[in-house]
Write an enzyme that holds these catalytic residues in place. Structure first.
Site, PDB file in Angstrom:
ATOM      1  N   GLY A 152      44.776  33.660 -74.738  1.00 18.67           N
ATOM      2  CA  GLY A 152      44.911  35.115 -74.769  1.00 18.67           C
ATOM      3  C   GLY A 152      46.323  35.510 -74.376  1.00 18.67           C
ATOM      4  N   ALA A 153      46.721  36.733 -74.733  1.00 21.41           N
ATOM      5  CA  ALA A 153      48.072  37.189 -74.386  1.00 21.41           C
ATOM      6  C   ALA A 153      48.082  38.684 -74.072  1.00 21.41           C
ATOM      7  CB  ALA A 153      49.043  36.876 -75.517  1.00 21.41           C
ATOM      8  N   GLY A 154      46.943  39.193 -73.601  1.00 19.40           N
ATOM      9  CA  GLY A 154      46.849  40.597 -73.202  1.00 19.40           C
ATOM     10  C   GLY A 154      47.296  40.786 -71.762  1.00 19.40           C
ATOM     11  N   ASP A 202      45.191  41.085 -59.493  1.00 20.17           N
ATOM     12  CA  ASP A 202      44.329  40.365 -60.449  1.00 20.17           C
ATOM     13  C   ASP A 202      44.729  38.896 -60.608  1.00 20.17           C
ATOM     14  OD1 ASP A 202      42.608  42.478 -61.097  1.00 20.17           O
ATOM     15  OD2 ASP A 202      43.937  43.227 -62.666  1.00 20.17           O
ATOM     16  N   SER A 204      32.987  47.601 -57.261  1.00 24.88           N
ATOM     17  CA  SER A 204      33.947  47.666 -56.148  1.00 24.88           C
ATOM     18  C   SER A 204      33.459  48.507 -54.964  1.00 24.88           C
ATOM     19  CB  SER A 204      35.297  48.190 -56.639  1.00 24.88           C
ATOM     20  OG  SER A 204      35.890  47.272 -57.524  1.00 24.88           O
ATOM     21  N   TYR A 242      33.049  38.401 -65.445  1.00 24.72           N
ATOM     22  CA  TYR A 242      32.033  38.016 -64.448  1.00 24.72           C
ATOM     23  C   TYR A 242      30.648  38.599 -64.749  1.00 24.72           C
ATOM     24  CZ  TYR A 242      32.534  42.615 -62.162  1.00 24.72           C
ATOM     25  OH  TYR A 242      32.561  43.965 -61.887  1.00 24.72           O
ATOM     26  N   GLU A 267      56.784  42.956 -56.593  1.00 20.74           N
ATOM     27  CA  GLU A 267      57.425  42.143 -57.632  1.00 20.74           C
ATOM     28  C   GLU A 267      56.489  41.771 -58.770  1.00 20.74           C
ATOM     29  OE1 GLU A 267      59.703  37.827 -58.152  1.00 20.74           O
ATOM     30  OE2 GLU A 267      58.765  38.349 -56.224  1.00 20.74           O
ATOM     31  N   GLY A 279      34.025  34.111 -63.637  1.00 21.45           N
ATOM     32  CA  GLY A 279      34.977  35.170 -63.300  1.00 21.45           C
ATOM     33  C   GLY A 279      34.654  35.914 -62.021  1.00 21.45           C
ATOM     34  N   LYS A 333      45.938  51.323 -65.622  1.00 20.24           N
ATOM     35  CA  LYS A 333      46.744  50.338 -64.884  1.00 20.24           C
ATOM     36  C   LYS A 333      48.240  50.421 -65.176  1.00 20.24           C
ATOM     37  CE  LYS A 333      43.142  46.892 -64.059  1.00 20.24           C
ATOM     38  NZ  LYS A 333      42.836  45.462 -64.044  1.00 20.24           N
ATOM     39  N   ALA A 347      45.595  40.851 -68.907  1.00 18.89           N
ATOM     40  CA  ALA A 347      45.028  39.909 -67.939  1.00 18.89           C
ATOM     41  C   ALA A 347      45.740  38.557 -68.026  1.00 18.89           C
ATOM     42  CB  ALA A 347      43.534  39.731 -68.188  1.00 18.89           C
TER      43      ALA A 347
END
Length: 276
Positions: free
Chosen positions: A128-130, A103, A17, A219, A78, A240, A66, A132
């Site tokens: 997935g269900a985390g 994200d 970043s 990525y 929101e 990614g 986060k 992200a």
């Protein structure tokens, strides 16, 4: 007066970043700088107070802060509220700290950059269900994708997100594998994207159709094992990298009101990461 921005996390030295944002500042002739700051979990509250006192105009938040940062912010947008996670903090003109999560929208922009905006009625499988997965599911819903299915090892975790969205359905990884040909877009969001440790695919891609679009949110490496397998099946793949660049560009826009050049940044980073 020169503005300054940061990214906080633990670890932080791997982050691309700072290089990305500083390149944009230079490109757009903006008098600003962006620095990485290592913040351990027990230092988070004092770090937020310090960033505010020292006049940071905003900062990015990465693992593991986060969710933990939310109590130290004045308000959330929101999407960040729905996700229960923040990756971007803006210091408002009134001096308040507002949290955003870029994200999920970053992923949607990356997907639409690669394949266009005509796929909103097509069937999407989110693997997935985390955190992200949650962010991408809410962002896709917000951006008009209506046929969403979430697959996860623990189906109850996927079902919880589906229930919150008030749409879609949850299935097991086995059912996802068996019905793979029914999906037009498949998004891989588990740690299986990382080529580290004992790698294992979430499921076989043998039933993937050549018309499918397959995305991974990792990525680095650019070509994850999941994407390699999808490419071998003849599918269109989306790495990614676009998500990483677009989430940063959306943060940049929140801070400074203009959207930087994402195409040249994606090309630069792709060259660094060994892509074509």
């Amino acid at each position: 007066m020169k503005k300054w921005f940061a990214v906080i996390g633990d670890p932080i030295e791997h982050s691309k970043s700072p290089a990305m944002h500083n390149a944009w500042f230079e490109e757009m002739d903006i008098d600003a700088t962006y620095i990485p700051i290592h913040v351990a979990s027990h230092q988070l509250e004092s770090a937020v107070a310090g960033l505010k006192t020292l006049g940071a105009s905003g900062w990015n938040v990465t693992i593991p802060h986060k969710t933990a940062i939310i109590p130290y912010l004045d308000e959330l947008d929101e999407l960040a509220q729905k996700m229960g996670a923040v990756n971007t903090v803006v210091r408002t003109q009134e001096g308040k700290l507002k949290g955003y999560n870029t994200d999920g929208i970053g992923f949607v922009r990356s997907l639409e950059d690669a394949v266009g905006t005509t796929h909103k009625n097509k069937s999407v499988l989110l693997v997935g269900a985390g955190g992200a997965a949650r962010g991408i599911a809410f962002a896709m819903q917000q951006q008009g994708y209506r046929d969403l299915t979430m697959a996860n090892r623990t189906v109850a975790n996927a079902q919880a997100i589906v229930d919150e969205m008030g749409m879609g359905r949850a299935i097991s990884l086995q059912e996802a594998e068996e019905t793979l040909a029914d999906f037009s877009i498949i998004v891989q969001m588990t740690s299986a994207g990382l080529a580290t440790g004992n790698f294992s695919m979430p499921f076989s891609l043998d039933r993937l159709t050549t018309e499918a679009i397959v995305a991974d949110i990792v990525y680095n490496p650019l070509m994850t094992p999941f994407l390699q397998a999808a490419e071998e099946q003849g599918a269109t793949i989306v790495t990614g990298l676009g998500m990483f660049v677009h989430q940063g560009a959306i943060a940049f826009e929140h801070w400074l009101g203009s959207y930087p050049n994402t195409n040249s940044m994606i090309a630069q980073l792709k060259a660094q990461l060994g892509g074509n």
